[in-house]
Design a protein around this motif. Structure first.
Motif, PDB file in Angstrom:
ATOM      1  N   ASP A 239       0.932  -1.160   0.157  1.00  0.00           N
ATOM      2  CA  ASP A 239       0.203  -0.180   0.302  1.00  0.00           C
ATOM      3  C   ASP A 239       1.147   1.319  -0.444  1.00  0.00           C
ATOM      4  OD1 ASP A 239      -1.896   1.888   0.324  1.00  0.00           O
ATOM      5  OD2 ASP A 239      -2.112   1.258   2.028  1.00  0.00           O
ATOM      6  N   THR A 240       1.317   1.808  -1.086  1.00  0.00           N
ATOM      7  CA  THR A 240       2.063   2.926  -1.476  1.00  0.00           C
ATOM      8  C   THR A 240       1.317   4.423  -1.794  1.00  0.00           C
ATOM      9  OG1 THR A 240       2.710   2.181  -3.692  1.00  0.00           O
ATOM     10  CG2 THR A 240       4.313   1.171  -1.915  1.00  0.00           C
ATOM     11  N   THR A 241      -0.052   4.170  -1.344  1.00  0.00           N
ATOM     12  CA  THR A 241      -0.811   5.343  -1.852  1.00  0.00           C
ATOM     13  C   THR A 241      -0.289   6.127  -1.370  1.00  0.00           C
ATOM     14  OG1 THR A 241      -2.895   4.452  -2.203  1.00  0.00           O
ATOM     15  CG2 THR A 241      -2.795   5.895  -2.027  1.00  0.00           C
ATOM     16  N   LYS A 242      -0.616   7.417  -1.215  1.00  0.00           N
ATOM     17  CA  LYS A 242      -0.143   8.487  -1.105  1.00  0.00           C
ATOM     18  C   LYS A 242      -1.573   9.589  -1.022  1.00  0.00           C
ATOM     19  CE  LYS A 242       4.332   7.643   0.639  1.00  0.00           C
ATOM     20  NZ  LYS A 242       4.043   5.974   0.423  1.00  0.00           N
ATOM     21  N   CYS A 243      -2.186  10.205   0.318  1.00  0.00           N
ATOM     22  CA  CYS A 243      -3.107  10.801  -0.008  1.00  0.00           C
ATOM     23  C   CYS A 243      -3.307  12.027   0.872  1.00  0.00           C
ATOM     24  CB  CYS A 243      -3.972  10.293  -0.032  1.00  0.00           C
ATOM     25  SG  CYS A 243      -4.623   9.273   1.300  1.00  0.00           S
ATOM     26  N   PHE A 244      -3.771  12.876   0.090  1.00  0.00           N
ATOM     27  CA  PHE A 244      -4.252  14.698   1.589  1.00  0.00           C
ATOM     28  C   PHE A 244      -2.729  15.383   1.414  1.00  0.00           C
ATOM     29  CE2 PHE A 244      -7.818  11.601   2.719  1.00  0.00           C
ATOM     30  CZ  PHE A 244      -8.931  13.080   2.612  1.00  0.00           C
ATOM     31  N   ASN A 245      -2.122  15.518   2.580  1.00  0.00           N
ATOM     32  CA  ASN A 245      -1.119  15.953   2.111  1.00  0.00           C
ATOM     33  C   ASN A 245       0.117  15.200   3.112  1.00  0.00           C
ATOM     34  OD1 ASN A 245      -2.470  16.104   4.828  1.00  0.00           O
ATOM     35  ND2 ASN A 245      -0.922  18.058   5.493  1.00  0.00           N
ATOM     36  N   GLN A 246       0.149  13.367   3.338  1.00  0.00           N
ATOM     37  CA  GLN A 246       1.362  12.780   3.682  1.00  0.00           C
ATOM     38  C   GLN A 246       2.121  12.584   3.352  1.00  0.00           C
ATOM     39  OE1 GLN A 246      -0.493   9.330   2.808  1.00  0.00           O
ATOM     40  NE2 GLN A 246       1.249   7.674   3.833  1.00  0.00           N
ATOM     41  N   ARG A 247       1.897  12.955   1.759  1.00  0.00           N
ATOM     42  CA  ARG A 247       4.395  12.627   0.968  1.00  0.00           C
ATOM     43  C   ARG A 247       4.710  13.907   2.043  1.00  0.00           C
ATOM     44  NH1 ARG A 247       5.639  10.023  -3.311  1.00  0.00           N
ATOM     45  NH2 ARG A 247       3.556  10.183  -3.719  1.00  0.00           N
ATOM     46  N   GLU A 248       4.140  15.207   1.698  1.00  0.00           N
ATOM     47  CA  GLU A 248       4.722  16.722   1.950  1.00  0.00           C
ATOM     48  C   GLU A 248       4.508  16.695   3.814  1.00  0.00           C
ATOM     49  OE1 GLU A 248       3.713  21.121   4.202  1.00  0.00           O
ATOM     50  OE2 GLU A 248       2.300  19.861   2.857  1.00  0.00           O
ATOM     51  N   VAL A 249       3.973  15.241   5.140  1.00  0.00           N
ATOM     52  CA  VAL A 249       4.428  15.757   6.270  1.00  0.00           C
ATOM     53  C   VAL A 249       5.015  14.329   6.693  1.00  0.00           C
ATOM     54  CG1 VAL A 249       3.295  15.305   8.176  1.00  0.00           C
ATOM     55  CG2 VAL A 249       1.900  16.407   6.667  1.00  0.00           C
ATOM     56  N   THR A 250       4.632  13.168   5.945  1.00  0.00           N
ATOM     57  CA  THR A 250       6.175  12.061   6.271  1.00  0.00           C
ATOM     58  C   THR A 250       7.665  12.107   5.989  1.00  0.00           C
ATOM     59  OG1 THR A 250       4.752  10.941   4.783  1.00  0.00           O
ATOM     60  CG2 THR A 250       4.128  10.378   6.765  1.00  0.00           C
ATOM     61  N   ARG A 251       7.889  12.497   5.219  1.00  0.00           N
ATOM     62  CA  ARG A 251       8.606  13.332   5.026  1.00  0.00           C
ATOM     63  C   ARG A 251       9.966  14.187   5.573  1.00  0.00           C
ATOM     64  NH1 ARG A 251      10.970  10.134   1.399  1.00  0.00           N
ATOM     65  NH2 ARG A 251       9.794   9.834  -0.841  1.00  0.00           N
ATOM     66  N   ARG A 252       9.484  14.838   7.103  1.00  0.00           N
ATOM     67  CA  ARG A 252       9.582  15.763   7.766  1.00  0.00           C
ATOM     68  C   ARG A 252      10.211  14.691   9.435  1.00  0.00           C
ATOM     69  NH1 ARG A 252       5.997  19.774   6.089  1.00  0.00           N
ATOM     70  NH2 ARG A 252       4.762  19.091   8.361  1.00  0.00           N
ATOM     71  N   ARG A 253      10.404  15.096  10.136  1.00  0.00           N
ATOM     72  CA  ARG A 253      11.262  14.621  11.950  1.00  0.00           C
ATOM     73  C   ARG A 253       9.477  14.444  12.263  1.00  0.00           C
ATOM     74  NH1 ARG A 253      11.287  12.649  16.626  1.00  0.00           N
ATOM     75  NH2 ARG A 253      13.140  13.073  17.813  1.00  0.00           N
ATOM     76  N   ASP A 254       8.838  13.397  12.817  1.00  0.00           N
ATOM     77  CA  ASP A 254       7.665  14.328  13.688  1.00  0.00           C
ATOM     78  C   ASP A 254       8.063  14.214  15.218  1.00  0.00           C
ATOM     79  OD1 ASP A 254       5.525  13.994  15.201  1.00  0.00           O
ATOM     80  OD2 ASP A 254       5.083  11.811  14.674  1.00  0.00           O
ATOM     81  N   ARG A 255       7.937  15.120  15.603  1.00  0.00           N
ATOM     82  CA  ARG A 255       7.955  15.956  17.147  1.00  0.00           C
ATOM     83  C   ARG A 255       6.276  15.281  18.137  1.00  0.00           C
ATOM     84  NH1 ARG A 255      13.021  17.209  17.335  1.00  0.00           N
ATOM     85  NH2 ARG A 255      14.485  17.407  15.527  1.00  0.00           N
ATOM     86  N   GLN A 256       5.310  15.555  17.593  1.00  0.00           N
ATOM     87  CA  GLN A 256       4.284  15.345  18.532  1.00  0.00           C
ATOM     88  C   GLN A 256       3.996  13.382  18.386  1.00  0.00           C
ATOM     89  OE1 GLN A 256       4.706  17.604  15.121  1.00  0.00           O
ATOM     90  NE2 GLN A 256       5.303  18.907  16.231  1.00  0.00           N
ATOM     91  N   THR A 257       4.677  13.118  17.953  1.00  0.00           N
ATOM     92  CA  THR A 257       3.217  11.448  18.132  1.00  0.00           C
ATOM     93  C   THR A 257       4.547  10.551  18.494  1.00  0.00           C
ATOM     94  OG1 THR A 257       3.995  10.631  16.112  1.00  0.00           O
ATOM     95  CG2 THR A 257       1.431  12.147  16.164  1.00  0.00           C
ATOM     96  N   GLY A 258       4.187   9.936  19.499  1.00  0.00           N
ATOM     97  CA  GLY A 258       4.987   8.700  19.667  1.00  0.00           C
ATOM     98  C   GLY A 258       4.044   6.962  20.774  1.00  0.00           C
ATOM     99  N   LEU A 259       4.843   7.247  21.876  1.00  0.00           N
ATOM    100  CA  LEU A 259       4.490   6.287  22.455  1.00  0.00           C
ATOM    101  C   LEU A 259       3.803   6.417  23.861  1.00  0.00           C
ATOM    102  CD1 LEU A 259       7.424   4.188  24.287  1.00  0.00           C
ATOM    103  CD2 LEU A 259       5.216   2.813  22.560  1.00  0.00           C
ATOM    104  N   HIS A 260       3.241   8.245  24.053  1.00  0.00           N
ATOM    105  CA  HIS A 260       2.902   8.882  24.721  1.00  0.00           C
ATOM    106  C   HIS A 260       0.981   8.858  24.041  1.00  0.00           C
ATOM    107  CE1 HIS A 260       3.981  11.851  22.138  1.00  0.00           C
ATOM    108  NE2 HIS A 260       2.826  13.166  22.320  1.00  0.00           N
ATOM    109  N   ASP A 261       1.285   9.195  22.839  1.00  0.00           N
ATOM    110  CA  ASP A 261      -0.457   8.543  22.307  1.00  0.00           C
ATOM    111  C   ASP A 261      -0.980   8.336  21.133  1.00  0.00           C
ATOM    112  OD1 ASP A 261       1.210   9.579  20.510  1.00  0.00           O
ATOM    113  OD2 ASP A 261       0.099  11.565  19.839  1.00  0.00           O
ATOM    114  N   VAL A 262      -0.567   7.094  20.773  1.00  0.00           N
ATOM    115  CA  VAL A 262      -0.865   6.035  20.632  1.00  0.00           C
ATOM    116  C   VAL A 262      -2.130   5.942  20.777  1.00  0.00           C
ATOM    117  CG1 VAL A 262       0.218   4.429  21.915  1.00  0.00           C
ATOM    118  CG2 VAL A 262      -0.403   4.197  18.892  1.00  0.00           C
TER     119      VAL A 262
END
Length: 308
Positions: A239-262
């Motif tokens: 499943d390699t589909t990229k929709c909405f702004n996924q391509r832009e967001v997932t190319r950057r370091r994520d400092r918001q999500t992780g263990l604490h908010d899954v």
């Protein structure tokens, strides 16, 4: 005589009225108490269900004091699963590794989220295990010198010089061992990666930001063709589909999500065996905040475009 009857009537009526008032008062108090203590709305109550904990099969006769949780993100890969479980169980027993295998089965209707499943697996096992193996179900180690021993630093078993398909320097997918403290230190993996790819690359940056160097096997005589066996079928689509702004967001370091908010729910545990090899299936429902990651379901993109 008439006066006496009137007195009797008044006396009787007064007492009757007093008793009636008393009875009405008691009934009123009782009804008010019932209204305060009972829920008469038709609201659905949350159903609290007991989810049985898995069986722990760890062989505690081995000399090692460390226990390994093999975490395998999974969805609809039954053929690979039936081959993987007996093989990895035997491989780890030969190395005398105290271990249990957890198949993290995503049962919701969202796109597959490997990173979130590993986060869930860690949270569900961290109190009983010292380190985890982030392990693909379709990758089997062939070289007996590939050790699954407790790692002082993150240990990438499926190194770029050994993996049959991926050879870039920052690649840490396939099989990665990491101890409980270090996984918690970097807040696990990002929860933004719905669909296939890139969650490992983001995790590599997390490790680097925490000054955790990734180590890899040394003195391995085999190479990319004979260190691992990749049992992923050629006809299986990713499943390699990229929709909405996924391509832009997932190319950057994520400092918001992780263990604490899954956000997730463990629907059930199933303790099973394949060819005598024990393992646990953890059936997991993930939850998606569409305001943050609308690409958890790309079917909604067309609807969103029509509204706009």
């Amino acid at each position: 005589m008439v006066l006496t009857k009137q007195k009797v009537f008044r006396f009787t009526f007064t007492h009757f009225f007093a008793v009636l008032l008393t009875v009405m008062f008691v009934i009123t108090v009782y009804l008010q108490f019932r209204l305060l203590t009972e829920d008469h709305c038709n609201c659905s109550r949350p159903v609290v269900q007991y989810v049985a904990k898995p069986k722990y099969y760890v062989n505690r006769n081995y000399d090692s004091n460390h226990k390994l949780a093999v975490l395998v993100p999974y969805r609809n890969r039954f053929e690979e699963l039936t081959e993987f479980v007996p093989y990895i169980h035997s491989f780890l027993n030969e190395q005398k590794i105290n271990h249990d295998v957890f198949i993290l089965n995503q049962v919701d209707n969202y796109r597959f989220n490997r990173a979130s499943l590993i986060n869930v697996g860690y949270l569900e096992t961290k109190s009983n295990y010292d380190y985890i193996a982030m392990h693909d179900v379709d990758l089997l180690p062939l070289n007996k010198n590939l050790t699954y021993a407790y790692p002082q630093l993150p240990f990438h078993l499926a190194a770029p010089t050994l993996h049959p398909r991926y050879h870039y320097d920052k690649f840490i997918g396939g099989i990665l061992l990491i101890n409980r403290e270090h996984f918690g230190l970097v807040n696990g993996l990002s929860n933004k990666y719905w669909g296939w790819g890139l969650e490992d690359d983001e995790f590599y940056v997390r490790l680097k930001d925490a000054n955790l160097n990734v180590t890899r096997p040394e003195n391995i005589s085999t190479g990319t063709k004979d260190t691992f066996r990749h049992i992923h079928g050629k006809d299986r689509k990713r499943d390699t589909t990229k929709c909405f702004n996924q391509r832009e967001v997932t190319r950057r370091r994520d400092r918001q999500t992780g263990l604490h908010d899954v956000k997730y729910k463990v629907v059930s545990y199933k303790s099973m065996t394949i060819e005598g090899a024990p393992f646990n299936v953890v059936n997991i429902e993930l939850f998606c905040d569409r305001t943050i990651t609308p690409w958890c379901d790309c079917s909604g993109e067309k609807t969103a475009k029509k509204k706009n």
